[in-house]
Design a protein around this motif. Structure first.
Motif, PDB file in Angstrom:
ATOM      1  N   VAL A 135       2.432   5.521 -10.524  1.00 19.88           N
ATOM      2  CA  VAL A 135       1.839   6.101  -9.380  1.00 19.88           C
ATOM      3  C   VAL A 135       0.348   6.135  -9.833  1.00 19.88           C
ATOM      4  N   LEU A 143      -1.505   3.114 -10.489  1.00 14.10           N
ATOM      5  CA  LEU A 143      -1.393   2.221  -9.441  1.00 14.10           C
ATOM      6  C   LEU A 143      -2.712   2.670  -8.682  1.00 14.10           C
ATOM      7  N   TRP A 144      -2.778   3.900  -8.158  1.00 16.11           N
ATOM      8  CA  TRP A 144      -3.919   4.585  -7.632  1.00 16.11           C
ATOM      9  C   TRP A 144      -5.396   4.222  -8.338  1.00 16.11           C
ATOM     10  N   LEU A 157       5.986   6.195  -4.232  1.00 14.65           N
ATOM     11  CA  LEU A 157       5.911   4.891  -4.286  1.00 14.65           C
ATOM     12  C   LEU A 157       7.308   4.301  -3.817  1.00 14.65           C
ATOM     13  N   LEU A 181       2.640   2.645  -0.858  1.00 11.87           N
ATOM     14  CA  LEU A 181       2.438   3.674  -1.681  1.00 11.87           C
ATOM     15  C   LEU A 181       1.316   4.611  -0.718  1.00 11.87           C
ATOM     16  N   ALA A 212       5.307  -3.081  -1.795  1.00 12.81           N
ATOM     17  CA  ALA A 212       5.518  -1.983  -2.449  1.00 12.81           C
ATOM     18  C   ALA A 212       4.507  -1.166  -1.450  1.00 12.81           C
TER      19      ALA A 212
END
Length: 233
Positions: free
Chosen positions: A118, A121-122, A103, A98, A96
């Motif tokens: 997102v 994930l961050w 994303l 980012l 993936a």
């Protein structure tokens, strides 16, 4: 004919209400925000500018599927990261990319299935990047700072309408982010260490019954990355 039509409509409505109720029941209620009220100033969470590689082991589980393997994150501030996942036993994996709020997850459905949205994930990489919100309420409990962000109207996220976010800092480290919908915790991410152990990251989607656990095994700073790694193949 009217009674028949009403019966069908009311039956469908009842099924819909039951389905919504079942979904809500799968997500635990958010607790009221505890601690002493403080001015809402959150610690900075910018990514390091130095190009960094984090290697990790991972496990994933949901109601129908389990997997595990190794992986690596190539991370570079202010807002770029590439995550590669490799399945155990030499099987293929996926990746993936980012960049900011974008994303990209090409190819393998497994990675799409595993990864959080997102903002979470961050957060797993230590960067707070939730959408802008009109209200913030913060409280301090020992060395833990917690803050609710959303359209709060004088309430915390446990009583807010619609979507809200709850973030927690252990000292200056981003330790947890929850996505809350109508007072219920739909999904969350935690990160931290036990003593001198490796960084542990866990993502859970309560309604989807999905869980991704990551243990960082090595962190190294490198000179730079080839620009090709940020492009979709």
């Amino acid at each position: 004919m009217m009674p028949v039509a009403w019966g069908r409509w009311s039956g469908a409505l009842a099924v819909g209400v039951l389905a919504v109720g079942a979904l809500a029941a799968c997500a635990p209620a958010a607790r009221p925000l505890g601690g002493a009220p403080i001015r809402a100033v959150l610690p900075p969470t910018a990514l390091p500018t130095a190009p960094t590689i984090l290697r990790f082991n991972w496990t994933y589980k949901d109601e129908t599927f389990e997997a595990k393997g190794e992986g690596a994150v190539r991370r570079q501030g202010p807002d770029r990261a590439r995550l590669d996942f490799f399945l155990s036993n030499g099987m293929a994996g996926g990746y993936a990319i980012l960049v900011g709020d974008s994303l990209t997850i090409p190819g393998v459905d497994l990675v799409k299935r595993m990864l959080p949205p997102v903002p979470l994930l961050w957060a797993s990489l230590g960067r707070l990047a939730v959408p802008a919100t009109p209200d913030t309420m913060a409280r301090m409990d020992g060395d833990t700072l917690r803050a609710d962000l959303g359209t709060l109207r004088g309430r915390d996220a446990s009583g807010a309408d619609g979507r809200a976010w709850r973030v927690a800092f252990a000292g200056t480290m981003l330790a947890r982010v929850d996505r809350i919908e109508d007072g219920r915790v739909v999904e969350w991410m935690t990160r931290g260490r036990q003593g001198d152990g490796p960084l542990q990251v866990q993502y859970v989607h309560e309604r989807g019954k999905r869980r991704l656990s990551i243990a960082v095994t090595d962190t190294s700073v490198v000179e730079g990355f080839d620009e090709a790694i940020w492009r979709r193949r």
